[in-house]
Write an enzyme that holds these catalytic residues in place. Structure first.
Site, PDB file in Angstrom:
ATOM      1  N   ASP A 161       0.830  -1.212   0.000  1.00  0.00           N
ATOM      2  CA  ASP A 161       0.000   0.000   0.000  1.00  0.00           C
ATOM      3  C   ASP A 161       0.864   1.261   0.000  1.00  0.00           C
ATOM      4  O   ASP A 161       1.842   1.361   0.751  1.00  0.00           O
ATOM      5  CB  ASP A 161      -0.881   0.034   1.249  1.00  0.00           C
ATOM      6  CG  ASP A 161      -1.835  -1.139   1.329  1.00  0.00           C
ATOM      7  OD1 ASP A 161      -1.479  -2.219   0.859  1.00  0.00           O
ATOM      8  OD2 ASP A 161      -2.935  -0.964   1.885  1.00  0.00           O
ATOM      9  N   ASP A 190      -4.039  -0.407  -3.537  1.00  0.00           N
ATOM     10  CA  ASP A 190      -4.203   0.708  -2.601  1.00  0.00           C
ATOM     11  C   ASP A 190      -3.201   1.824  -2.881  1.00  0.00           C
ATOM     12  O   ASP A 190      -2.441   2.245  -2.001  1.00  0.00           O
ATOM     13  CB  ASP A 190      -4.086   0.225  -1.150  1.00  0.00           C
ATOM     14  CG  ASP A 190      -5.397  -0.345  -0.638  1.00  0.00           C
ATOM     15  OD1 ASP A 190      -6.301  -0.585  -1.465  1.00  0.00           O
ATOM     16  OD2 ASP A 190      -5.529  -0.553   0.581  1.00  0.00           O
ATOM     17  N   ASN A 222      -8.456  -2.850  -2.455  1.00  0.00           N
ATOM     18  CA  ASN A 222      -9.828  -2.537  -2.060  1.00  0.00           C
ATOM     19  C   ASN A 222     -10.123  -1.038  -2.137  1.00  0.00           C
ATOM     20  O   ASN A 222     -11.292  -0.631  -2.160  1.00  0.00           O
ATOM     21  CB  ASN A 222     -10.115  -3.050  -0.646  1.00  0.00           C
ATOM     22  CG  ASN A 222      -9.300  -2.357   0.420  1.00  0.00           C
ATOM     23  OD1 ASN A 222      -8.077  -2.291   0.325  1.00  0.00           O
ATOM     24  ND2 ASN A 222      -9.945  -1.841   1.449  1.00  0.00           N
ATOM     25  N   HIS A 223      -9.082  -0.189  -2.227  1.00  0.00           N
ATOM     26  CA  HIS A 223      -9.309   1.248  -2.373  1.00  0.00           C
ATOM     27  C   HIS A 223      -9.357   1.683  -3.844  1.00  0.00           C
ATOM     28  O   HIS A 223      -9.599   2.862  -4.106  1.00  0.00           O
ATOM     29  CB  HIS A 223      -8.232   2.040  -1.626  1.00  0.00           C
ATOM     30  CG  HIS A 223      -8.511   2.176  -0.164  1.00  0.00           C
ATOM     31  ND1 HIS A 223      -9.082   3.291   0.392  1.00  0.00           N
ATOM     32  CD2 HIS A 223      -8.330   1.301   0.860  1.00  0.00           C
ATOM     33  CE1 HIS A 223      -9.216   3.118   1.694  1.00  0.00           C
ATOM     34  NE2 HIS A 223      -8.774   1.916   2.003  1.00  0.00           N
ATOM     35  N   HIS A 274      -3.986  -8.489  -3.121  1.00  0.00           N
ATOM     36  CA  HIS A 274      -3.990  -7.382  -2.169  1.00  0.00           C
ATOM     37  C   HIS A 274      -4.370  -7.786  -0.751  1.00  0.00           C
ATOM     38  O   HIS A 274      -3.671  -7.466   0.205  1.00  0.00           O
ATOM     39  CB  HIS A 274      -4.928  -6.278  -2.638  1.00  0.00           C
ATOM     40  CG  HIS A 274      -4.975  -5.120  -1.689  1.00  0.00           C
ATOM     41  ND1 HIS A 274      -3.937  -4.233  -1.556  1.00  0.00           N
ATOM     42  CD2 HIS A 274      -5.914  -4.728  -0.785  1.00  0.00           C
ATOM     43  CE1 HIS A 274      -4.228  -3.339  -0.630  1.00  0.00           C
ATOM     44  NE2 HIS A 274      -5.430  -3.617  -0.149  1.00  0.00           N
ATOM     45  N   SER A 647     -19.432  18.449  -7.657  1.00  0.00           N
ATOM     46  CA  SER A 647     -19.230  19.894  -7.686  1.00  0.00           C
ATOM     47  C   SER A 647     -19.108  20.485  -6.297  1.00  0.00           C
ATOM     48  O   SER A 647     -18.754  21.650  -6.135  1.00  0.00           O
ATOM     49  CB  SER A 647     -20.413  20.555  -8.415  1.00  0.00           C
ATOM     50  OG  SER A 647     -21.620  20.330  -7.692  1.00  0.00           O
ATOM     51  N   ASP A 683     -30.558  26.909   2.961  1.00  0.00           N
ATOM     52  CA  ASP A 683     -29.774  27.541   1.893  1.00  0.00           C
ATOM     53  C   ASP A 683     -29.424  28.966   2.345  1.00  0.00           C
ATOM     54  O   ASP A 683     -30.026  29.943   1.920  1.00  0.00           O
ATOM     55  CB  ASP A 683     -30.577  27.557   0.591  1.00  0.00           C
ATOM     56  CG  ASP A 683     -29.797  28.198  -0.554  1.00  0.00           C
ATOM     57  OD1 ASP A 683     -28.549  28.220  -0.482  1.00  0.00           O
ATOM     58  OD2 ASP A 683     -30.445  28.683  -1.498  1.00  0.00           O
ATOM     59  N   ASN A 685     -26.892  31.090   1.888  1.00  0.00           N
ATOM     60  CA  ASN A 685     -26.428  32.126   0.962  1.00  0.00           C
ATOM     61  C   ASN A 685     -27.378  32.332  -0.219  1.00  0.00           C
ATOM     62  O   ASN A 685     -27.092  33.121  -1.120  1.00  0.00           O
ATOM     63  CB  ASN A 685     -25.026  31.796   0.446  1.00  0.00           C
ATOM     64  CG  ASN A 685     -24.965  30.433  -0.229  1.00  0.00           C
ATOM     65  OD1 ASN A 685     -25.995  29.793  -0.445  1.00  0.00           O
ATOM     66  ND2 ASN A 685     -23.760  29.998  -0.546  1.00  0.00           N
TER      67      ASN A 685
END
Length: 706
Positions: A161, A190, A222-223, A274, A647, A683, A685
């Site tokens: 890893d 990993d 596994n990652h 792994h 986003s 919300d 803002n």
């Protein structure tokens, strides 16, 4: 003088034994908390799987949302992916001063990348997407199990890893040399998450893979799973570094991960994977699985089709039932879907496989004749599809069986006891004993296994009578000085030679006491020795605080007279019954509980002290802060799952549908107007979107309303 020497020796041995015991305690704290977090990830996945199975969309909008949220991420077709991630349309401005790539890649490109990353430069998004495109093309031609021979190189170096720690990779190359025709490498999964330079590690490894395809081999860990990346930082890292093209890069990486080989064999004698194995691991089956279907092994579930007793397998997000409906509604110009002949019984799998093969071939030929497509124009076969077509007359496995094979080799850990049992600590994979190791070694005529997946203090560790070797290459994984990294070199004799290191310069300056993680005793008072120990106990106190309510109930069970006081022995038993971390609480007590004269603990006062440590500057009430501490990681993962375009913002519509999904699971009636009022109230803002802080505020409002 002799008596003095004996006394000094006895004192020193007690001191070293005390240091070792405390080091083990610190290690257990770090590891227990890490595995508990992985268990939470599995539980969260199971929760969403439950929602998928039990939530019935009431409108087309809800169906579209569910499709986008859980399915569409896996159903990109070849042409769609190429179009979506079109790197050629991205221009590199003249102001760009970073490294440039041109294909086919040369060794000079790799050295230029290494130097650029050392100078903290960033590779342009066009080159990143181009590199991922070429890497994907290469990986598609590779088998599920790579084969490496020491005959063609002086030795093979196996690394474990790396977890986004680029300094460790630099140090490995500095000590051992760069990949070359005479120096082969196997990187055992990993590569990403937790560290801050995961993307740079991928870029370097993929570059060397394309330059030296016969000398560089990558296994999936596994990652290398986008569901795991949502929780452990890689998704966030990519979006922060590439704000404009980050979504495209993530989509390509997600697809590249599913094409990574599952294991590597050295000289047909050493198996590298792994995590580990289970009592059902079948290398022959692993060789033939279409690995690219499993974009996330955490999504290997099946759902039952209503009003039938058969299970419908979902491949690329489309069930057989949906495909049939789509075929009925197809336009006249599309390839017709005549009703196939009666399928033979699934009991006779060979006969059923022949029928499937014949039916598929007939459909392909019919479509080719209809649209006048010659065989030469058909899509190029990958290695996996070639194996699959060649083996249609052989055994037929369910998707769930295939998923378990991959899940076991990516998530499992060895144990000293005989047998094989579920890995309840991680929440996925299994624990396998020496007998399981012995059987698979004997069956496939192997000498030993190399795996990674677990942090080891020395960077490596043997078990199962030296038949299983764990190698871990991320040094200072928990804290500076917590562990060494290591890699192993194998020559033609297959005798392992280890190299250990610590990448951080500060780690080399620590004293022996500090490396153990603890200082000695002074005036009958134990003091905190290093940041490693401080960090471990800080994390443990946060864990305790996050379970305040459950701890109070557990303490009350031992406080029959309602005095607000319990014995320290009862404290230790109660804490373990709530946290289930398997820690020696009696030994850790002096670091967590102030000494008491009569051996009794005022548990409410102790919990108040914990709350004072964790309370933020905003003066959030303790009960709410406790819940946020306990659920923040899960909430952040849920936020990222809903935020499909990464986003950092959730639209009102996404929030609305998610809230309906959760309320359906909790059997709580929530009106559309009520959700609209809630979303407008958080919300702050007034930008028409919800960020993560506002998402937490929604959670706070709901908690306060309870």
């Amino acid at each position: 003088a002799f008596k003095a020497a004996v006394l000094i020796q006895q004192w020193y041995r007690r001191y070293v034994a005390r240091l070792e015991m405390r080091r083990r305690c610190t290690w257990r704290i770090f590891q227990s908390i890490e595995y508990a977090c992985e268990q939470d990830q599995i539980k969260l996945h199971n929760f969403f799987s439950y929602l998928m199975d039990h939530f019935t969309p009431s409108s087309s909008k809800e169906r579209d949302f569910i499709s986008r949220m859980f399915v569409s991420g896996e159903s990109f077709k070849e042409a769609e992916l190429e179009k979506y991630c079109d790197y050629e349309s991205i221009e590199v401005p003249d102001s760009y001063t970073g490294p440039h790539l041109s294909f086919p890649l040369l060794p000079d490109h790799a050295t230029a990348l290494l130097e650029a990353f050392k100078q903290k430069q960033q590779l342009h998004a066009r080159y990143v997407l181009n590199l991922l495109h070429e890497t994907r093309k290469h990986l598609k031609q590779l088998p599920n199990i790579s084969h490496v021979s020491t005959c063609y190189s002086e030795e093979v170096t196996v690394c474990g890893d790396l977890h986004g720690q680029l300094d460790d990779l630099f140090l490995i190359f500095h000590k051992n040399g760069l990949p070359s025709p005479s120096k082969s490498y196997v990187f055992n999964g990993d590569f990403v998450d937790r560290g801050k330079q995961s993307l740079e590690i991928l870029i370097v490894l993929f570059t060397f893979l394309l330059i030296y395809p016969k000398e560089v081999h990558l296994n999936r860990g596994n990652h290398e799973d986008h569901m795991v990346n949502l929780r452990y930082g890689f998704t966030k890292e990519v979006m922060q570094k590439y704000k404009v093209h980050g979504k495209k890069i993530l989509k390509m990486i997600q697809n590249v991960f599913c094409w990574l080989p599952l294991a590597t064999l050295i000289d047909q004698k050493v198996l590298i994977l792994h995590g580990g194995i289970s009592d059902t691991t079948d290398l022959d089956m692993l060789e033939k699985i279409q690995r690219h279907k499993f974009i996330s092994v955490l999504r290997g579930k099946k759902r039952k089709e209503p009003n039938r007793n058969v299970e419908v397998e979902e491949v690329n997000g489309e069930s057989n039932a949906e495909a049939e409906v789509a075929g009925k509604e197809a336009a006249p110009g599309v390839c017709p879907q005549p009703r196939p002949a009666q399928a033979p019984s699934m009991a006779n799998r060979q006969e059923f496989s022949r029928w499937v093969r014949q039916t598929v071939q007939e459909q392909i030929e019919r479509c080719r004749r209809l649209v006048d497509v010659s065989e030469s124009e058909s899509e190029e076969l990958t290695y996996s599809s070639t194996v699959s077509l060649a083996d249609l007359d052989g055994p037929c496995w369910t998707r769930q069986e295939e998923c378990k094979q991959i899940l076991d080799i990516l998530w499992s850990d060895p144990m000293p006891q005989e047998g094989c049992r579920a890995n309840t600590v991680r929440g996925g994979g299994c624990y396998f004993g020496p007998d399981v190791t012995g059987k698979i070694l004997e069956k496939h005529n192997l000498q030993f296994l190399i795996r990674s997946h677990e942090c080891k203090q020395d960077g490596y560790e043997f078990c199962h009578k030296r038949k299983v070797l764990t190698i871990f290459s991320a040094s200072n994984y928990y804290e500076i000085g917590s562990n060494r990294g290591a890699y192993v070199k194998l020559g033609p004799d297959l005798v392992p030679h280890f190299v250990q290191y610590q990448a951080n310069k500060t780690a080399h300056m620590l004293t022996m006491t500090q490396r153990q993680g603890f200082a000695g005793q002074t005036s009958n008072r134990e003091t905190l020795g290093t940041s490693e120990k401080e960090s471990a106990f800080r994390a443990l106190r946060e864990k305790l605080f996050a379970h305040t309510s459950a701890l109070i109930n557990a303490f009350k069970a031992y406080d029959k007279d309602n005095t607000g006081r319990i014995t320290l022995s009862s404290w230790a038993t109660a804490v373990e019954s709530v946290l289930h971390l398997g820690l020696p609480w009696r030994m850790l007590r002096p670091q967590l509980v102030r000494s008491t004269a009569d051996g009794m603990l005022e548990y409410r006062s102790w919990l108040d002290d914990l709350a004072m440590e964790q309370r933020s500057q905003e003066h959030i009430q303790s009960s709410l802060l406790e819940v946020i501490y306990r659920n923040r990681s899960n909430l952040e993962t849920i936020f990222r799952i809903i935020d499909r375009d990464h986003s950092g913002l959730i639209s009102f519509e996404e929030f609305h549908q998610t809230w309906k999904l959760f309320s359906s699971h909790m059997k709580v009636e929530v009106t559309d107007d009520g959700i609209s009022d809630l979303v407008r109230s958080i919300d702050f803002n007034k930008d028409g979107n919800i960020d993560f802080n506002e998402f937490l505020e929604a959670f706070r409002l709901v908690r306060q309303a309870e």
